[in-house]
Design a protein around this motif. Structure first.
Motif, mmCIF file in Angstrom:
data_model
loop_
_atom_site.group_PDB
_atom_site.id
_atom_site.type_symbol
_atom_site.label_atom_id
_atom_site.label_comp_id
_atom_site.label_asym_id
_atom_site.label_seq_id
_atom_site.Cartn_x
_atom_site.Cartn_y
_atom_site.Cartn_z
ATOM 1 N N LEU A 178 0.827 -1.139 0.190
ATOM 2 C CA LEU A 178 -0.017 -0.051 -0.037
ATOM 3 C C LEU A 178 0.687 1.405 -0.114
ATOM 4 O O LEU A 178 0.235 2.348 0.179
ATOM 5 C CB LEU A 178 -0.985 0.129 1.052
ATOM 6 C CG LEU A 178 -1.927 -1.108 1.237
ATOM 7 C CD1 LEU A 178 -2.608 -1.255 2.388
ATOM 8 C CD2 LEU A 178 -3.051 -0.865 0.298
ATOM 9 N N HIS A 179 2.097 1.023 -0.171
ATOM 10 C CA HIS A 179 3.179 2.318 -0.084
ATOM 11 C C HIS A 179 3.154 3.093 1.234
ATOM 12 O O HIS A 179 3.401 4.177 0.789
ATOM 13 C CB HIS A 179 2.738 3.207 -1.569
ATOM 14 C CG HIS A 179 2.914 2.118 -2.555
ATOM 15 N ND1 HIS A 179 3.995 1.666 -3.400
ATOM 16 C CD2 HIS A 179 1.898 1.804 -3.597
ATOM 17 C CE1 HIS A 179 3.641 0.915 -4.355
ATOM 18 N NE2 HIS A 179 2.329 0.997 -4.548
ATOM 19 N N ALA A 180 2.970 2.569 2.292
ATOM 20 C CA ALA A 180 2.924 3.234 3.382
ATOM 21 C C ALA A 180 4.432 3.112 3.905
ATOM 22 O O ALA A 180 4.794 1.979 3.874
ATOM 23 C CB ALA A 180 1.995 2.947 4.532
ATOM 24 N N PRO A 181 4.950 4.031 4.817
ATOM 25 C CA PRO A 181 6.247 3.961 5.432
ATOM 26 C C PRO A 181 6.251 2.940 6.550
ATOM 27 O O PRO A 181 5.285 2.667 7.151
ATOM 28 C CB PRO A 181 6.471 5.280 5.584
ATOM 29 C CG PRO A 181 5.288 5.909 6.089
ATOM 30 C CD PRO A 181 4.371 5.341 5.138
ATOM 31 N N VAL A 182 7.513 2.093 6.595
ATOM 32 C CA VAL A 182 7.818 1.254 7.684
ATOM 33 C C VAL A 182 9.221 1.691 8.361
ATOM 34 O O VAL A 182 9.945 1.762 7.451
ATOM 35 C CB VAL A 182 7.920 -0.173 6.983
ATOM 36 C CG1 VAL A 182 8.197 -1.173 8.321
ATOM 37 C CG2 VAL A 182 6.612 -0.668 6.313
ATOM 38 N N THR A 183 9.052 1.628 9.479
ATOM 39 C CA THR A 183 10.345 2.083 10.397
ATOM 40 C C THR A 183 10.520 0.963 11.361
ATOM 41 O O THR A 183 9.729 0.640 12.121
ATOM 42 C CB THR A 183 10.390 3.179 11.061
ATOM 43 O OG1 THR A 183 10.161 4.356 9.852
ATOM 44 C CG2 THR A 183 11.510 3.726 11.825
ATOM 45 N N ALA A 184 11.805 0.434 11.652
ATOM 46 C CA ALA A 184 12.301 -0.549 12.511
ATOM 47 C C ALA A 184 12.804 0.072 13.858
ATOM 48 O O ALA A 184 13.752 1.116 13.469
ATOM 49 C CB ALA A 184 12.892 -1.687 11.868
ATOM 50 N N LEU A 185 12.918 -0.285 14.815
ATOM 51 C CA LEU A 185 13.507 0.313 16.184
ATOM 52 C C LEU A 185 14.075 -0.847 16.894
ATOM 53 O O LEU A 185 13.602 -1.939 16.758
ATOM 54 C CB LEU A 185 12.477 1.157 17.021
ATOM 55 C CG LEU A 185 11.573 2.166 16.569
ATOM 56 C CD1 LEU A 185 10.431 2.621 17.957
ATOM 57 C CD2 LEU A 185 12.535 3.162 16.266
ATOM 58 N N PRO A 186 15.041 -0.502 17.624
ATOM 59 C CA PRO A 186 15.568 -1.480 18.532
ATOM 60 C C PRO A 186 14.733 -1.936 19.604
ATOM 61 O O PRO A 186 13.903 -0.894 19.961
ATOM 62 C CB PRO A 186 16.876 -0.752 19.044
ATOM 63 C CG PRO A 186 17.269 0.152 18.118
ATOM 64 C CD PRO A 186 16.164 0.670 17.522
ATOM 65 N N ASP A 187 14.668 -3.011 20.243
ATOM 66 C CA ASP A 187 13.739 -3.537 21.229
ATOM 67 C C ASP A 187 13.673 -2.324 22.111
ATOM 68 O O ASP A 187 12.495 -2.037 22.700
ATOM 69 C CB ASP A 187 14.025 -4.772 21.518
ATOM 70 C CG ASP A 187 13.748 -6.037 20.393
ATOM 71 O OD1 ASP A 187 13.232 -5.389 19.456
ATOM 72 O OD2 ASP A 187 14.033 -7.036 20.831
#
Length: 261
Positions: free
Chosen positions: A74-83
């Motif tokens: 759906l072309h929405a942004p995804v961001t990963a964070l450290p736990d």
């Protein structure tokens, strides 16, 4: 997928504000959906989130991977964070670490009471509000009107308790309930432990508006006076009254029982 590792990152600071401050959520017009179930429900019923945030440790979870794939499509942004960073934005203990940032829906001007509805008059506990929303959605009610003293429906606790009910309801907040009741085109039933009319004696095979009140004080005297009926839920034993969320569920599903009979 982007990655954030610093607590000083501007977006991360915004996330923490949304997670911890009702004022920040109201000001931004945004909410956080915490956990797999709410995120899946949003995708199924509303579409793409504004942003998807996931912890590094959850990336290997199959359900999370499936959600990220749908968000990406759906072309929405995804961001990963450290736990460690993710822990500060999640209020779910031992949950799967994924949240959606979504725009809190802001329906247009509240319509008149013409179909099955719920009016919440100063219901303050978020768990109660969420449970009422969940029961309303499950029983086929579509509209919910909240007085200024009612808990903010898009807070994390209400969202978790409602389990996705928000996404199939029209929710109107900060509404002056009295003018709505005065102009209602359907019967208005206010719940009260001191009412003489009993729930099971009423004909509920038509649209009605239910009024549910503050956990301690109940429905305001003004709304009680304006209501078409004051209704009590009969109960046995020496308990003074039912919890407002339990009362709501009994009322809604008695109406559903009569409609389906």
């Amino acid at each position: 997928m982007k990655s954030i590792t610093s607590r000083d990152n501007a977006f991360y600071k915004e996330l923490k504000q949304l997670a911890t401050s009702s004022q920040a959520r109201r000001k931004a017009g945004q909410s956080l959906l915490d956990g797999v179930h709410l995120c899946q429900s949003w995708l199924d019923l509303r579409g793409a989130p504004s942003h998807c945030v996931v912890s590094d440790g959850a990336l290997g979870n199959p359900e999370v991977a499936a959600i990220i794939a749908r968000v990406g499509a759906l072309h929405a942004p995804v961001t990963a964070l450290p736990d460690a960073l993710f822990g500060a934005i999640s209020q779910v203990e031992n949950g799967v670490h994924i949240v959606f940032v979504v725009a809190s829906p802001t329906p247009s001007k509240a319509p008149a009471l013409v179909e099955a509805s719920v009016l919440l008059d100063g219901v303050q506990d978020p768990g109660n509000v969420g449970s009422i929303l969940r029961s309303a959605a499950a029983s086929g009610i579509k509209q919910v009107y909240c007085s200024p003293g009612t808990a903010f429906c898009w807070s994390p606790k209400v969202l978790r308790a409602a389990m996705g009910a928000h996404f199939v309801l029209d929710i109107f907040e900060n509404i002056d309930l009295a003018p709505l009741v005065r102009a209602a085109d359907i019967p208005v039933l206010a719940t009260s432990g001191y009412a003489s009319e009993r729930l099971y004696a009423l004909d509920l095979r038509r649209p009605v508006a239910w009024v549910l009140g503050h956990e301690g004080q109940g429905v305001s005297s003004e709304l009680l006076d304006l209501a078409t009926h004051r209704v009590a839920v009969p109960h046995a034993g020496k308990v003074e009254s039912l919890n407002v969320a339990a009362c709501a569920a009994v009322c809604f599903f008695e109406q559903l029982r009569q409609l389906q009979a």
